[in-house]
Design a protein around this motif. Structure first.
Motif, PDB file in Angstrom:
ATOM      1  N   THR A  22     -13.286 -13.046   4.495  1.00  0.00           N
ATOM      2  CA  THR A  22     -13.326 -11.631   4.879  1.00  0.00           C
ATOM      3  C   THR A  22     -13.843 -11.514   6.315  1.00  0.00           C
ATOM      4  O   THR A  22     -13.313 -10.745   7.126  1.00  0.00           O
ATOM      5  CB  THR A  22     -14.274 -10.860   3.927  1.00  0.00           C
ATOM      6  OG1 THR A  22     -13.837 -11.080   2.591  1.00  0.00           O
ATOM      7  CG2 THR A  22     -14.279  -9.375   4.231  1.00  0.00           C
TER       8      THR A  22
ATOM      9  N   ARG B  24     -14.769 -13.234  -4.567  1.00  0.00           N
ATOM     10  CA  ARG B  24     -16.152 -13.570  -4.247  1.00  0.00           C
ATOM     11  C   ARG B  24     -17.116 -12.710  -5.045  1.00  0.00           C
ATOM     12  O   ARG B  24     -16.993 -11.490  -5.043  1.00  0.00           O
ATOM     13  CB  ARG B  24     -16.345 -13.263  -2.767  1.00  0.00           C
ATOM     14  CG  ARG B  24     -16.739 -14.425  -1.965  1.00  0.00           C
ATOM     15  CD  ARG B  24     -16.517 -14.074  -0.535  1.00  0.00           C
ATOM     16  NE  ARG B  24     -17.774 -13.779   0.095  1.00  0.00           N
ATOM     17  CZ  ARG B  24     -17.896 -13.695   1.422  1.00  0.00           C
ATOM     18  NH1 ARG B  24     -16.853 -13.852   2.202  1.00  0.00           N
ATOM     19  NH2 ARG B  24     -19.069 -13.458   1.949  1.00  0.00           N
TER      20      ARG B  24
ATOM     21  N   ASP C  97      -2.392 -24.580   2.804  1.00  0.00           N
ATOM     22  CA  ASP C  97      -3.679 -24.244   2.198  1.00  0.00           C
ATOM     23  C   ASP C  97      -4.494 -23.596   3.311  1.00  0.00           C
ATOM     24  O   ASP C  97      -5.030 -24.275   4.181  1.00  0.00           O
ATOM     25  CB  ASP C  97      -4.309 -25.544   1.692  1.00  0.00           C
ATOM     26  CG  ASP C  97      -5.704 -25.367   1.138  1.00  0.00           C
ATOM     27  OD1 ASP C  97      -6.238 -24.237   1.177  1.00  0.00           O
ATOM     28  OD2 ASP C  97      -6.272 -26.375   0.670  1.00  0.00           O
ATOM     29  N   THR C  98      -4.537 -22.270   3.296  1.00  0.00           N
ATOM     30  CA  THR C  98      -5.163 -21.546   4.411  1.00  0.00           C
ATOM     31  C   THR C  98      -6.611 -21.229   4.080  1.00  0.00           C
ATOM     32  O   THR C  98      -6.893 -20.535   3.114  1.00  0.00           O
ATOM     33  CB  THR C  98      -4.418 -20.232   4.711  1.00  0.00           C
ATOM     34  OG1 THR C  98      -4.510 -19.365   3.570  1.00  0.00           O
ATOM     35  CG2 THR C  98      -2.943 -20.481   5.017  1.00  0.00           C
TER      36      THR C  98
ATOM     37  N   ASP D  59     -19.727 -22.237   3.583  1.00  0.00           N
ATOM     38  CA  ASP D  59     -19.012 -23.236   2.787  1.00  0.00           C
ATOM     39  C   ASP D  59     -19.415 -24.644   3.200  1.00  0.00           C
ATOM     40  O   ASP D  59     -19.665 -24.902   4.386  1.00  0.00           O
ATOM     41  CB  ASP D  59     -17.496 -23.110   3.009  1.00  0.00           C
ATOM     42  CG  ASP D  59     -16.919 -21.955   2.226  1.00  0.00           C
ATOM     43  OD1 ASP D  59     -16.846 -22.065   0.996  1.00  0.00           O
ATOM     44  OD2 ASP D  59     -16.574 -20.929   2.846  1.00  0.00           O
TER      45      ASP D  59
END
Ligand code: PRX
Length: 658
Positions: free
Chosen positions: A424, A537, A419-420, A510
């Motif tokens: 951007t 996004r 799970d990377t 985040d």
């Protein structure tokens, strides 16, 4: 989503190819790298930059932080990205190795060797130069998933012309905004795009965008002939890609640029205002693309790598155009969609192309689970996926049930699911497990890569204890970070290095929490007004202004609602200039507004739901009560105190979805 506390650790999985170890072979090796970076951050990065990139002129400066947060890395070093991705492979014996296995929407397969890719890139680079495109000029690329997409990006890199790739799903208006904001001198597009058997007239959309004005600088439009469909033509400006290539020599001296020379600008959504052009450097960016291919994906010479992203997004930049080529990998590039001709397409392609490393978005997995459960013929269990050894996900949180299904049914219980987490702006992976090394927790991106100094802080920038949520920051600069927002340095500084956090922490935007025992990170989602729909996004403000620009609309507010398949769904609250619609008008006007947003931004921004009211619920001081609207969108009783709302009666109107 369940938290780390409720999910057991999955032992480290993943078998490196027989007789070989992974790039980072153990947790001890990982810790040693983390310690090396902690001891001397700059020396650590300098070592990697010397080992993983080929420099025309070696750098003597590592980090320049005199104008922080406008950090510069390896500034006096000179290199060329396309040289590192192509020429270097020819020199190292990869000339006849397959660089790209391309599969078209209708299933035709072609392959391109590194030698052939090199010649195609050189020809287009020469052609662009012949048309006057020079170092520093910007080139917009509006292409479908294709070999040509990679050729176009690499050709720009070869002549030092920063590219700006625009996703094929954006409208003429969005394309126009990007062409003018970035100040493009040339555009590379295709006659048409083909996805799921349907065509989209890309060249006509380019013409429409160029007709919107302010685009006089665009002197060249290069067109890749994908379908041979009829297209409008402007003599002198328009040129066929194949004709340009035919006229040119197949070698091209690269433009040697400073490591800080912008490699590309890629637009992404922020919480306010128009999309921002994220500017990346050549040296630092390419370094991390190459290193993470090795560390995260453990890429080996005989791997077949497949990243299903589009080149219009950062994932397609780093893990299609630059990363795989920088390390001489063989990769699959797919033109189409996962559900055409049926939802077994991914599994069928993995089987046929013997894919060993597969990288996709949680949304794709979730939608394929549904189809697989309904129809055994498209279930991964009906395919031979035994070549797979590493699985990855990116773009949005993955819920443990989707993670487990992916691990079990696609990975056969033997492949690690990585799970990377990244963005951007970060250029490449930031927080991710290492295959075969990091014990996994479904739903957690686990630990930062060596050299990435991630932390969770409160609203004043103080680190919070593990187990307590906060906002994710990166404390030290890293080479592949965003350099600035194109043409708007203030937006870069204020948006990413806000004063409230002390001005020296990179704010990811985040929320995150670290597990009390393992220290593992779990990303809890954006803390700003950015939505994540199918891993894309979208700024709520962008959609609001698109809606407000519609002549029918007096006012609009947009929020996200959790969606089982797509992560989040866009819900729009609209007040019309005319009366609130009733009966069949509700759907008719909602459809009209959806189409409007599709034209203003692109189909990906169309609200899933549009709700109408007589007025927007606002506080007495005139602020839209977004928090309440979010509850309304979720179908919750509005539990918040409505006494501060000027017009609480309209909330009930909005509770009714159209
Ligand atoms: O919210 C995070 C989410 O996607 C955002 C970045 O979006 P974008 O710049 O379009 O790049 C997507 C591909 C790198 C982040 O701020 N995100 C990305 N990866 C994850 C994620 N959220 C949770 N888990 C992830 N693995």
């Amino acid at each position: 989503m369940s938290t780390i506390e409720s999910t057991p650790l999955v032992p480290a999985q993943g078998i490196p190819p027989a007789g070989r170890s992974t790039a980072i072979e153990s947790m001890d090796a990982y810790r040693a790298l983390v310690a090396e970076a902690a001891q001397d951050h700059e020396a650590f990065w300098a070592r990697l930059a010397r080992e993983h990139l080929t420099w025309r002129r070696p750098f003597t400066q590592i980090l320049n932080d005199r104008d922080a947060p406008f950090y510069k890395w390896f500034e006096d070093g000179e290199l060329n990205a396309s040289y590192n991705c192509l020429d270097r492979n020819l020199a190292s014996g990869n000339a006849n190795k397959t660089a790209i296995i391309f599969e078209s929407d209708d299933g035709r397969v072609s392959t391109v060797t590194y030698q052939a890719l090199y010649h195609r890139v050189c020809r287009l680079a020469n052609a662009l130069r012949a048309r006057g495109v020079k170092k520093g000029d910007r080139v917009v690329i509006y292409l479908p998933m294709s070999v040509e997409g990679v050729v176009a990006m690499q050709a720009c890199a070869r002549i030092g012309a920063p590219h700006c790739v625009v996703f094929g799903g954006f409208s003429a208006k969005s394309l126009h905004e990007r062409i003018t904001n970035v100040g493009a001198v040339a555009i590379i597009t295709a006659d048409e795009q083909v996805r799921a058997g349907k065509t989209l007239p890309l060249k006509s959309i380019v013409d429409e965008a160029l007709a919107m004005g302010g685009t006089d600088a665009v002197k060249t439009v290069v067109i890749y002939r994908r379908t041979g469909g009829r297209i409008p033509w402007i003599g002198g400006r328009d040129a066929w890609l194949h004709e340009l290539e035919n006229d040119q020599p197949d070698t091209c001296e690269p433009e040697w640029v400073s490591a800080e020379h912008p490699l590309f600008v890629l637009y992404t959504s922020g919480s306010t205002g128009a999309p921002k052009g994220v500017q990346h450097s050549t040296g630092g960016y390419l370094l991390w693309a190459a290193v993470t291919m090795k560390w995260t994906f453990d890429i080996k010479p005989d791997d077949v790598f497949w990243c299903t992203a589009d080149i219009g997004w950062i994932t397609g930049h780093t893990y299609i155009c630059y990363g795989p080529t920088a390390v001489g990998a063989t990769q699959v590039i797919f033109e189409g969609v996962p559900t055409y001709p049926n939802a077994g397409r991914f599994w069928d392609m993995i089987e046929r192309h013997k894919v060993s490393i597969f990288y996709t978005a949680p949304t794709a997995i979730r939608s394929l689970i549904k189809s697989a459960e309904a129809d055994r013929a498209v279930h991964p269990g009906s395919f031979d996926l035994s070549t797979l050894r590493i699985l990855g996900t990116v773009g949005e949180p993955i819920n443990p049930s989707a993670w487990n299904w992916y691990s079990e049914h696609v990975g056969g219980g033997k492949c690690p699911v990585l799970d990377t987490f990244w963005q951007t702006e970060t250029g490449g992976h930031m927080i991710t497990p290492l295959p075969g090394v990091t014990p996994l927790v479904p739903g957690s991106c686990t630990l930062p890569l060596p050299g990435i100094d991630a932390a969770i802080v409160d609203e004043t920038g103080n680190e919070v204890p593990n187990g307590q949520g906060g906002v994710l920051v990166i404390r030290k600069p890293w080479p592949s970070m965003i350099r600035t927002v194109w043409g708007n340095p203030d937006r870069f500084r204020n948006g990413y290095y806000p004063e409230e956090l002390g001005g020296n922490l990179y704010l990811a935007g985040d929320g995150a929490i670290r597990d009390a025992d393992t220290g593992y990170f779990t990303i809890t989602g954006r803390v700003d007004d950015v939505l994540n729909v199918s891993g894309h996004r979208m700024g709520t403000m962008e959609i609001e202004s698109a809606l407000s620009a519609c002549p029918l609309v007096a006012e609009a507010a947009v929020v996200g609602r959790p969606d089982e398949t797509f992560g989040e769904a866009i819900v729009a609250f609209v007040v019309l200039k005319g009366p609130r619609p009733t009966g069949t008008d509700v759907k008719r006007i909602a459809d009209e507004l959806r189409a409007w947003v599709g034209k203003e931004i692109g189909p990906i921004a169309k609200p899933k739901e549009i709700r109408f009211g007589d007025a927007m619920p606002k506080t007495r001081s005139g602020k839209v009560v977004r928090r309440m609207l979010r509850s309304v969108a979720k179908g919750e009783e509005v539990s918040q105190d409505t006494s501060t709302v000027e017009n609480p009666q309209v909330i009930a109107q909005f509770a009714d979805p159209a």
